[in-house]
Design a protein around this motif. Structure first.
Motif, PDB file in Angstrom:
ATOM      1  N   GLN A 284       0.834  -1.205   0.000  1.00 20.86           N
ATOM      2  CA  GLN A 284       0.000   0.000   0.000  1.00 20.86           C
ATOM      3  C   GLN A 284       0.870   1.257   0.000  1.00 20.86           C
ATOM      4  O   GLN A 284       0.557   2.245  -0.674  1.00 20.86           O
ATOM      5  CB  GLN A 284      -0.926  -0.003   1.218  1.00 20.86           C
ATOM      6  CG  GLN A 284      -2.006  -1.075   1.183  1.00 20.86           C
ATOM      7  CD  GLN A 284      -2.967  -0.895   0.012  1.00 20.86           C
ATOM      8  OE1 GLN A 284      -3.253   0.229  -0.408  1.00 20.86           O
ATOM      9  NE2 GLN A 284      -3.446  -2.018  -0.519  1.00 20.86           N
ATOM     10  N   ALA A 285       1.985   1.213   0.752  1.00 23.26           N
ATOM     11  CA  ALA A 285       2.877   2.374   0.793  1.00 23.26           C
ATOM     12  C   ALA A 285       3.509   2.648  -0.556  1.00 23.26           C
ATOM     13  O   ALA A 285       3.698   3.809  -0.943  1.00 23.26           O
ATOM     14  CB  ALA A 285       3.959   2.164   1.846  1.00 23.26           C
ATOM     15  N   THR A 286       3.835   1.593  -1.316  1.00 21.35           N
ATOM     16  CA  THR A 286       4.436   1.797  -2.641  1.00 21.35           C
ATOM     17  C   THR A 286       3.447   2.450  -3.606  1.00 21.35           C
ATOM     18  O   THR A 286       3.860   3.035  -4.608  1.00 21.35           O
ATOM     19  CB  THR A 286       4.937   0.470  -3.238  1.00 21.35           C
ATOM     20  OG1 THR A 286       3.834  -0.408  -3.470  1.00 21.35           O
ATOM     21  CG2 THR A 286       5.948  -0.192  -2.319  1.00 21.35           C
ATOM     22  N   LEU A 287       2.147   2.335  -3.309  1.00 23.49           N
ATOM     23  CA  LEU A 287       1.149   3.009  -4.137  1.00 23.49           C
ATOM     24  C   LEU A 287       1.038   4.487  -3.797  1.00 23.49           C
ATOM     25  O   LEU A 287       0.576   5.286  -4.611  1.00 23.49           O
ATOM     26  CB  LEU A 287      -0.228   2.347  -3.959  1.00 23.49           C
ATOM     27  CG  LEU A 287      -0.317   0.851  -4.290  1.00 23.49           C
ATOM     28  CD1 LEU A 287      -1.735   0.351  -4.053  1.00 23.49           C
ATOM     29  CD2 LEU A 287       0.114   0.586  -5.726  1.00 23.49           C
ATOM     30  N   LEU A 288       1.487   4.854  -2.594  1.00 21.39           N
ATOM     31  CA  LEU A 288       1.388   6.239  -2.136  1.00 21.39           C
ATOM     32  C   LEU A 288       2.667   7.033  -2.399  1.00 21.39           C
ATOM     33  O   LEU A 288       2.609   8.232  -2.652  1.00 21.39           O
ATOM     34  CB  LEU A 288       1.084   6.266  -0.632  1.00 21.39           C
ATOM     35  CG  LEU A 288      -0.230   5.622  -0.185  1.00 21.39           C
ATOM     36  CD1 LEU A 288      -0.312   5.597   1.339  1.00 21.39           C
ATOM     37  CD2 LEU A 288      -1.427   6.352  -0.772  1.00 21.39           C
ATOM     38  N   LEU A 289       3.836   6.357  -2.301  1.00 19.80           N
ATOM     39  CA  LEU A 289       5.121   7.045  -2.430  1.00 19.80           C
ATOM     40  C   LEU A 289       5.736   6.801  -3.800  1.00 19.80           C
ATOM     41  O   LEU A 289       5.697   5.678  -4.304  1.00 19.80           O
ATOM     42  CB  LEU A 289       6.097   6.552  -1.358  1.00 19.80           C
ATOM     43  CG  LEU A 289       5.660   6.659   0.101  1.00 19.80           C
ATOM     44  CD1 LEU A 289       6.752   6.105   1.008  1.00 19.80           C
ATOM     45  CD2 LEU A 289       5.344   8.095   0.467  1.00 19.80           C
ATOM     46  N   ASN A 290       6.306   7.861  -4.396  1.00 22.96           N
ATOM     47  CA  ASN A 290       7.048   7.630  -5.632  1.00 22.96           C
ATOM     48  C   ASN A 290       8.407   7.034  -5.288  1.00 22.96           C
ATOM     49  O   ASN A 290       8.912   7.176  -4.172  1.00 22.96           O
ATOM     50  CB  ASN A 290       7.177   8.917  -6.455  1.00 22.96           C
ATOM     51  CG  ASN A 290       8.151   9.912  -5.853  1.00 22.96           C
ATOM     52  OD1 ASN A 290       9.343   9.647  -5.723  1.00 22.96           O
ATOM     53  ND2 ASN A 290       7.641  11.093  -5.478  1.00 22.96           N
ATOM     54  N   SER A 291       8.995   6.374  -6.253  1.00 23.60           N
ATOM     55  CA  SER A 291      10.197   5.560  -5.979  1.00 23.60           C
ATOM     56  C   SER A 291      11.486   6.273  -6.359  1.00 23.60           C
ATOM     57  O   SER A 291      12.431   5.650  -6.815  1.00 23.60           O
ATOM     58  CB  SER A 291      10.102   4.233  -6.739  1.00 23.60           C
ATOM     59  OG  SER A 291      10.002   4.468  -8.136  1.00 23.60           O
ATOM     60  N   SER A 292      11.537   7.591  -6.158  1.00 23.32           N
ATOM     61  CA  SER A 292      12.747   8.326  -6.525  1.00 23.32           C
ATOM     62  C   SER A 292      13.925   7.982  -5.627  1.00 23.32           C
ATOM     63  O   SER A 292      15.074   8.163  -6.027  1.00 23.32           O
ATOM     64  CB  SER A 292      12.472   9.832  -6.487  1.00 23.32           C
ATOM     65  OG  SER A 292      11.944  10.221  -5.233  1.00 23.32           O
TER      66      SER A 292
END
Length: 392
Positions: A284-292
């Protein structure tokens, strides 16, 4: 009183030269000194006094502030080149199989021998099933080869490898250090879509050794507790680590990408385990945070912090070091890092010890305590495990 002015002049010259030399040394050594002393002091102060991270707004996908300096997009946009969506499905093809552990190994496309060594040793699903009585599913997370000229040939070899073993999970992103976060997201997304019933998820490098009997027993003990292994994130924990600001470092992170003086607590990416509920929260967190944030274990810490999760230290999960070869270490070993070529020999030794090891008795336990102290507690000796591990 007689004063030797020539002697005074010489002393002043010596002082001047000494001062200049010290300043030169300080200037040369300031950057590593700043990182290892000043930045750590600043990092610990922030981590334990301020402890205020605003990841959800700073790295939010919805904020429009995409800080990524990569050309590649998010993992959801990468199509699967190799996939096995039925890997965790029962034999009837209609229900989920009971999977204790989904074991994801991060591997580079060209590391064929490392993958085979893992299949032949600690990643052998049939060994775990027959000898340990549980189901483990092994999968290798990979991207495409970074060398465009070699990519086609390597890809053909990967397809042949997967045709034999059926354990490669590949997406169409370039497999480089700066895409490790994409590889991490692949693991949690795949687990959520294709193996959500797995009690635990382990993420590991392809150069670590896992003492599978010890790990399985540890996980079964957790499941037998009243909590049923909830909110578990266990490994070798890094606390209060500062970002590396040196531009010549592989792990350089600029202020524009990560403005805080301290990382949140995180586990070493070499090998860690999360329970099923934690894996769902990280997804769920990976859907909220961009992966920069391209350092994957730090990004894992950011996701966990955003979800209110904290890592748990286990003294026999390794960080960057290799465990000593000794039967008294094998009794407790979970992971050891840095085994690119000696996985098979360590597996034979560790498993042979497990089969023939009976109850040591008081003197045997005392002997092993002394051995572990000698191996893990010597001054200025770098070990995989801390000195505290000697007394477990």
């Amino acid at each position: 009183m007689f004063i030797n002015f020539r002697r005074i002049h010489k002393c002043q010259c010596v002082r001047l030269l000494t001062t200049g030399l010290l300043l030169c040394v300080l200037m040369v050594c300031w950057e590593p000194l700043e990182h290892h002393v000043v930045s750590h002091m600043r990092s610990y102060s922030y981590r334990y006094l301020v402890n205020s991270y605003d990841f959800l707004s700073t790295f939010s996908r919805q904020s429009g502030k995409d800080r990524s300096n990569r050309v590649d997009g998010e993992t959801a946009n990468y199509p699967y080149l190799i996939n096995h969506p039925w890997k965790c499905v029962a034999g009837d093809g209609k229900s989920w199989d009971d999977v204790l552990l989904l074991l994801f190994v991060k591997s580079s496309p060209e590391n064929f021998e490392r993958r085979q060594a893992i299949r032949d040793t600690w990643g052998d699903e049939s060994f775990v099933s027959s000898e340990l009585g549980v189901n483990v599913r092994l999968a290798f997370a990979i991207g495409v080869h970074s060398d465009v000229g070699r990519r086609s040939g390597v890809q053909s070899a990967l397809l042949r490898e997967d045709n034999v073993h059926g354990d490669l999970i590949q997406q169409n992103f370039v497999d480089t250090f700066h895409n490790l976060t994409t590889k991490l997201m692949l693991q949690f997304h795949w687990r959520q879509m294709y193996c959500p019933q797995a009690h635990f998820l382990m993420s590991a490098d392809d150069d670590i050794f896992v003492h599978m009997p010890n790990l399985v027993q540890y996980l079964l003990d957790l499941l037998s507790t009243k909590s049923g292994a909830k909110n578990l994130w266990v490994g070798h924990v890094h606390k209060g680590a500062p970002p590396v600001r040196r531009t010549n470092s592989k792990y350089h992170v600029p202020y524009g990408l990560y403005p805080w003086p301290s990382y949140p607590d995180y586990t070493a990416g070499a090998g860690y385990v999360v329970s099923g509920d934690v894996a769902a929260k990280i997804y769920q967190a990976t859907l909220l945070l961009n992966s920069s944030m391209y350092i994957d274990d730090v990004f894992m810490g950011m996701c966990a912090k955003a979800m209110g999760l904290s890592p748990r230290e286990h003294m026999y999960f390794s960080g960057e070091g290799k465990a000593p070869y000794h039967p008294c270490i094998y009794d407790h070993m979970i992971t050891s890092h840095g085994h690119a070529t000696d996985v098979r020999s360590l597996w034979r030794e560790a498993m042979g010890h497990s089969v023939h090891n009976g109850s040591r008795g008081f003197l045997g336990n005392l002997y092993c305590l002394a051995v572990r102290v000698m191996l893990l507690c010597l001054p200025n000796h770098q070990n995989t495990y801390s000195c505290r591990a000697a007394f477990t």
